[in-house]
Design a protein around this motif. Structure first.
Motif, PDB file in Angstrom:
ATOM      1  N   GLU A  29       1.995  -7.272   3.616  1.00  0.00           N
ATOM      2  CA  GLU A  29       2.227  -8.692   3.390  1.00  0.00           C
ATOM      3  C   GLU A  29       1.134  -9.255   2.491  1.00  0.00           C
ATOM      4  OE1 GLU A  29       2.985 -12.825   5.941  1.00  0.00           O
ATOM      5  OE2 GLU A  29       2.740 -10.895   6.965  1.00  0.00           O
ATOM      6  N   GLN A  30       1.521 -10.024   1.481  1.00  0.00           N
ATOM      7  CA  GLN A  30       0.576 -10.508   0.481  1.00  0.00           C
ATOM      8  C   GLN A  30      -0.019 -11.846   0.889  1.00  0.00           C
ATOM      9  OE1 GLN A  30       2.110 -10.450  -3.498  1.00  0.00           O
ATOM     10  NE2 GLN A  30       0.191 -11.132  -4.431  1.00  0.00           N
ATOM     11  N   HIS A  31      -1.358 -11.912   0.950  1.00  0.00           N
ATOM     12  CA  HIS A  31      -2.074 -13.139   1.308  1.00  0.00           C
ATOM     13  C   HIS A  31      -3.046 -13.576   0.219  1.00  0.00           C
ATOM     14  CE1 HIS A  31      -0.456 -12.604   5.317  1.00  0.00           C
ATOM     15  NE2 HIS A  31      -1.026 -11.418   5.435  1.00  0.00           N
ATOM     16  N   THR A  32      -3.150 -12.812  -0.857  1.00  0.00           N
ATOM     17  CA  THR A  32      -4.102 -13.100  -1.925  1.00  0.00           C
ATOM     18  C   THR A  32      -3.383 -12.986  -3.269  1.00  0.00           C
ATOM     19  OG1 THR A  32      -4.811 -10.824  -2.338  1.00  0.00           O
ATOM     20  CG2 THR A  32      -5.877 -11.985  -0.513  1.00  0.00           C
ATOM     21  N   ALA A  33      -4.134 -13.244  -4.352  1.00  0.00           N
ATOM     22  CA  ALA A  33      -3.543 -13.122  -5.683  1.00  0.00           C
ATOM     23  C   ALA A  33      -3.214 -11.675  -6.038  1.00  0.00           C
ATOM     24  CB  ALA A  33      -4.499 -13.707  -6.726  1.00  0.00           C
ATOM     25  N   ARG A  34      -3.904 -10.735  -5.427  1.00  0.00           N
ATOM     26  CA  ARG A  34      -3.664  -9.330  -5.719  1.00  0.00           C
ATOM     27  C   ARG A  34      -2.584  -8.761  -4.808  1.00  0.00           C
ATOM     28  NH1 ARG A  34      -6.384  -7.622  -9.572  1.00  0.00           N
ATOM     29  NH2 ARG A  34      -5.363  -5.595  -9.318  1.00  0.00           N
ATOM     30  N   GLN A  35      -1.832  -7.813  -5.345  1.00  0.00           N
ATOM     31  CA  GLN A  35      -0.751  -7.174  -4.601  1.00  0.00           C
ATOM     32  C   GLN A  35      -1.305  -6.083  -3.700  1.00  0.00           C
ATOM     33  OE1 GLN A  35       2.665  -7.856  -4.617  1.00  0.00           O
ATOM     34  NE2 GLN A  35       2.689  -6.400  -2.913  1.00  0.00           N
ATOM     35  N   PRO A  36      -1.039  -6.102  -2.401  1.00  0.00           N
ATOM     36  CA  PRO A  36      -1.502  -5.018  -1.523  1.00  0.00           C
ATOM     37  C   PRO A  36      -0.664  -3.762  -1.693  1.00  0.00           C
ATOM     38  CG  PRO A  36      -0.237  -6.620  -0.277  1.00  0.00           C
ATOM     39  CD  PRO A  36      -0.364  -7.173  -1.669  1.00  0.00           C
ATOM     40  N   CYS A  37      -1.131  -2.682  -1.088  1.00  0.00           N
ATOM     41  CA  CYS A  37      -0.386  -1.420  -1.005  1.00  0.00           C
ATOM     42  C   CYS A  37       0.001  -0.881  -2.378  1.00  0.00           C
ATOM     43  CB  CYS A  37       0.859  -1.584  -0.131  1.00  0.00           C
ATOM     44  SG  CYS A  37       0.534  -2.124   1.561  1.00  0.00           S
ATOM     45  N   GLN A  38      -0.905  -0.962  -3.354  1.00  0.00           N
ATOM     46  CA  GLN A  38      -0.578  -0.510  -4.699  1.00  0.00           C
ATOM     47  C   GLN A  38      -0.510   1.009  -4.808  1.00  0.00           C
ATOM     48  OE1 GLN A  38      -2.489  -2.604  -8.060  1.00  0.00           O
ATOM     49  NE2 GLN A  38      -3.441  -3.925  -6.528  1.00  0.00           N
ATOM     50  N   LEU A  39      -1.326   1.719  -4.039  1.00  0.00           N
ATOM     51  CA  LEU A  39      -1.329   3.182  -4.113  1.00  0.00           C
ATOM     52  C   LEU A  39      -0.635   3.845  -2.931  1.00  0.00           C
ATOM     53  CD1 LEU A  39      -3.381   2.650  -6.394  1.00  0.00           C
ATOM     54  CD2 LEU A  39      -4.663   4.628  -5.569  1.00  0.00           C
ATOM     55  N   GLU A  40      -0.641   3.186  -1.785  1.00  0.00           N
ATOM     56  CA  GLU A  40      -0.029   3.739  -0.591  1.00  0.00           C
ATOM     57  C   GLU A  40       0.208   2.613   0.401  1.00  0.00           C
ATOM     58  OE1 GLU A  40      -2.743   6.354   1.497  1.00  0.00           O
ATOM     59  OE2 GLU A  40      -4.464   5.197   0.799  1.00  0.00           O
ATOM     60  N   ARG A  41       1.115   2.836   1.314  1.00  0.00           N
ATOM     61  CA  ARG A  41       1.321   1.840   2.355  1.00  0.00           C
ATOM     62  C   ARG A  41       0.082   1.787   3.234  1.00  0.00           C
ATOM     63  NH1 ARG A  41       5.000  -1.417   4.320  1.00  0.00           N
ATOM     64  NH2 ARG A  41       4.844  -2.054   6.514  1.00  0.00           N
ATOM     65  N   PHE A  42      -0.411   0.584   3.469  1.00  0.00           N
ATOM     66  CA  PHE A  42      -1.661   0.418   4.200  1.00  0.00           C
ATOM     67  C   PHE A  42      -1.385   0.426   5.697  1.00  0.00           C
ATOM     68  CE2 PHE A  42      -4.969  -2.607   5.879  1.00  0.00           C
ATOM     69  CZ  PHE A  42      -6.018  -1.702   5.807  1.00  0.00           C
ATOM     70  N   ALA A  43      -2.004   1.393   6.396  1.00  0.00           N
ATOM     71  CA  ALA A  43      -1.739   1.572   7.827  1.00  0.00           C
ATOM     72  C   ALA A  43      -2.628   0.719   8.712  1.00  0.00           C
ATOM     73  CB  ALA A  43      -1.914   3.042   8.201  1.00  0.00           C
ATOM     74  N   GLY A  44      -3.717   0.165   8.159  1.00  0.00           N
ATOM     75  CA  GLY A  44      -4.640  -0.632   8.967  1.00  0.00           C
ATOM     76  C   GLY A  44      -5.749   0.200   9.572  1.00  0.00           C
ATOM     77  N   ALA A  45      -6.674  -0.480  10.212  1.00  0.00           N
ATOM     78  CA  ALA A  45      -7.847   0.167  10.790  1.00  0.00           C
ATOM     79  C   ALA A  45      -7.498   0.872  12.094  1.00  0.00           C
ATOM     80  CB  ALA A  45      -8.946  -0.858  11.031  1.00  0.00           C
ATOM     81  N   GLN A  46      -7.922   2.119  12.202  1.00  0.00           N
ATOM     82  CA  GLN A  46      -7.765   2.844  13.460  1.00  0.00           C
ATOM     83  C   GLN A  46      -8.867   2.480  14.445  1.00  0.00           C
ATOM     84  OE1 GLN A  46      -7.619   6.977  12.307  1.00  0.00           O
ATOM     85  NE2 GLN A  46      -5.784   6.685  11.036  1.00  0.00           N
ATOM     86  N   PHE A  47      -9.914   1.832  13.958  1.00  0.00           N
ATOM     87  CA  PHE A  47     -10.970   1.328  14.825  1.00  0.00           C
ATOM     88  C   PHE A  47     -10.644  -0.110  15.218  1.00  0.00           C
ATOM     89  CE2 PHE A  47     -12.081   0.893  10.363  1.00  0.00           C
ATOM     90  CZ  PHE A  47     -12.359  -0.457  10.235  1.00  0.00           C
ATOM     91  N   LYS A  48     -11.426  -0.659  16.141  1.00  0.00           N
ATOM     92  CA  LYS A  48     -11.189  -2.002  16.638  1.00  0.00           C
ATOM     93  C   LYS A  48     -12.203  -2.989  16.065  1.00  0.00           C
ATOM     94  CE  LYS A  48      -7.719  -1.057  19.384  1.00  0.00           C
ATOM     95  NZ  LYS A  48      -6.367  -1.588  19.060  1.00  0.00           N
ATOM     96  N   TYR A  49     -11.698  -4.066  15.509  1.00  0.00           N
ATOM     97  CA  TYR A  49     -12.569  -5.189  15.186  1.00  0.00           C
ATOM     98  C   TYR A  49     -12.926  -5.912  16.479  1.00  0.00           C
ATOM     99  CZ  TYR A  49     -12.000  -5.103  10.098  1.00  0.00           C
ATOM    100  OH  TYR A  49     -12.056  -4.763   8.769  1.00  0.00           O
TER     101      TYR A  49
END
Length: 565
Positions: A130-150
């Motif tokens: 999902e795009q929240h900034t001027a730049r397009q996410p997931c340009q090279l691969e689908r982003f899976a997110g952090a496996q660690f916990k914030y």
């Protein structure tokens, strides 16, 4: 009956060793950052060790991890943003990918985690495109997110709940040998002064010590034998100090530790980009906390050892040291920085290196284009505890002024903390887009505003308040001022002149700064109250246009901020 040494009954009562591997302020430093860690040379001086880079960091962490069958990797914030180009242009997705491969367990949110706003930070945790900034996410691969916990114990949403979990637990061993370490993660209370207000709208940032102290009994009730705080706040020691030492330690984290519940065993800190290891009992005997920071950009790793008694459920010993992540030699503005035999040269971890290379190669088409030429290196200049910004800040301020003349700008200011890397052109003087991006990776818009001469003095005085780090605002050409750091607060700035003419306290002036500063960032709250604000181009576009405008752009050499000695 008593047991003889070495029998199972005795062995079960021996302390359990846990290795905590700490990092902080990685800032998307996928490649070696061409910076040094300074170590004592044994001759009364120091020697710079080239350090950092994700693949080297991964190997260094693996090396520390190998010493501890029971181990956990943690981070004290600013893992992302203000990043190298190859990470930033891809919204720091590759940095999260690196940390997943390294095996980080917990990361406390830092102020820079909020640079792109709440929703983009949630995407860092949860993944997706999902795009929240001027730049397009997931340009090279689908982003899976952090496996660690914030972890974000002190960051509250509109309903009063934490934005991310406040705490986490990690257990080791089984049965009577099982021990549990509890973690509390949080950022500094002053985060709203350091990020754009739009990105944190609706969020509040609670007092650090109060938040930690409220979480400690909750962790103890859940079985924590040791309590470790991951906090994005810190301190510093004098320039040139041992990165595993604590000589003359000062900083905003001190009043926080001085108020902590005595059940806190370790504080892994950050934010100041300084490296230290402190037995805090030597500073305050009532607070026997082990305090660490691993500097910045993955140049160091904190190797923290806890010995926990599984019978009494308490820490019986603790110690730490900072391990230098020695990587590739490089050429600095002052000449070559070779490898040193004072510490081992780390071999890069292949899988992380290959992953980083994929993003670095893809980013080259953005970064390698030449945008102009410079007459020589443009360096930052830090002297002692004061950040002057140096010739590079002057160059940036000049570019900002030129870009905002049409909005009536007469003066521009660059905050020294916003200058992230020196600008060293190639041998022929050429400067690439990637070079200037490393210097200014924020994509801040420029804002031109009206300010009175009296308010201008007031904002410059805010550089030198006693409660925070000193940071000169570097002006564009034609504006000068004098600083007397020994004078009383509020009276340290004098002799403000524009093109040789004294600033009139009652007159109005048009000035330009980044939107970060215009919203009161870095504690410059006077800017937030000004009038007739007009938004313009981005800071990096202004710098590019300024360098490109002439065949060879000279680097400013004059001192625009004078200091009384």
């Amino acid at each position: 009956m008593t047991s003889r040494p070495g029998t199972p009954a005795t062995a079960s009562a021996d302390p359990v060793t846990v290795g905590i591997i700490g990092i902080n302020d990685f800032h998307g430093a996928l490649e070696p950052p061409k910076q040094s860690v300074f170590l004592p040379d044994g001759k009364g001086g120091t020697v710079g060790i080239p350090a950092g880079g994700a693949a080297w960091l991964a190997s260094a962490i693996d090396g520390v991890r190998a010493n501890y069958p029971n181990n956990v990797v943690v981070s004290a914030g600013d893992m992302i943003s203000a990043s190298q180009f190859a990470s930033s242009v891809y919204l720091d997705e590759p940095t999260i990918g690196v940390m997943n491969r390294i095996g980080v367990a917990f990361n406390a949110v830092g102020n820079h985690e909020f640079d792109r706003g709440r929703q983009e930070l949630l995407r860092m945790q949860n993944g997706g495109c999902e795009q929240h900034t001027a730049r397009q996410p997931c340009q090279l691969e689908r982003f899976a997110g952090a496996q660690f916990k914030y972890l974000a114990a002190s960051t509250k949403t509109e309903d009063g709940s934490p934005l991310f979990p406040a705490t986490g637990l990690k257990s080791f061993g089984e049965g009577s040998r099982k021990v549990t370490v509890g973690f509390i993660g949080l950022t500094l209370k002053g985060t709203p002064e350091l990020v754009s207000g739009a990105g944190i709208k609706g969020l509040t940032f609670a007092d650090e010590a109060d938040t930690i102290n409220a979480a400690v009994p909750q962790l103890k009730a859940r079985g924590a034998d040791a309590v470790v705080v991951l906090i994005h706040q810190g301190g510093k020691t004098p320039a040139g100090s041992d990165p595993s030492g604590c000589k003359d330690f000062i900083g905003d984290i001190q009043p926080i530790i001085d108020r902590l519940d005595p059940a806190v065993d370790v504080v892994v800190s950050g934010h100041t980009h300084w490296a230290y290891v402190c037995d805090y009992a030597a500073i305050n005997p009532a607070k026997p906390v082990l305090l660490t920071s691993a500097g910045v950009y993955g140049e160091l790793v904190s190797d923290i050892e806890l010995k926990i008694d599984p019978v009494s459920h308490r820490v019986v010993s603790k110690r730490a040291r900072n391990v230098v992540v020695q990587s590739l030699p490089y050429v600095a503005s002052r000449g070559p920085v070779p490898n040193s035999d004072l510490v081992p040269v780390i071999q890069p971890r292949a899988d992380v290196g290959e992953y980083v290379a994929r993003y670095v190669d893809a980013a080259k088409k953005f970064s390698e284009r030449t945008i102009g030429r410079l007459g020589g290196p443009a360096a930052r200049r830090e002297i002692g505890d004061v950040d002057y910004g140096g010739p590079l800040a002057s160059l940036i301020a000049d570019g900002q002024l030129a870009a905002t003349r049409e909005a009536g700008a007469q003066i521009s200011f660059m905050n020294a903390f916003g200058v992230r890397a020196p600008l060293v052109p190639a041998a022929d003087g050429s400067v690439s887009f990637g070079m200037i991006y490393a210097t200014q990776p924020f994509n801040n818009q420029l804002v031109t505003m009206t300010i009175s001469g009296a308010e201008l003095k007031a904002v410059l005085e805010q550089s030198f308040i006693d409660s925070g780090p000193e940071q000169f605002l570097t002006p564009s050409a034609g504006f000068t001022y004098t600083v007397d750091r020994k004078a009383a607060p509020g009276s340290r700035v004098s002799a403000m002149r524009l093109n040789g003419k004294a600033i009139d306290p009652k007159a109005d002036y048009r000035i330009s700064v980044s939107d970060f500063l215009s919203n009161g960032g870095d504690g410059f709250s006077v800017f937030a109250r000004q009038r007739d604000k007009v938004r313009g181009t981005t800071d990096i576009d202004a710098l590019e246009a300024w360098i490109r405008a002439v065949p060879v752009r000279a680097v400013p050499s004059e001192r625009r901020v004078l200091e009384k000695r």
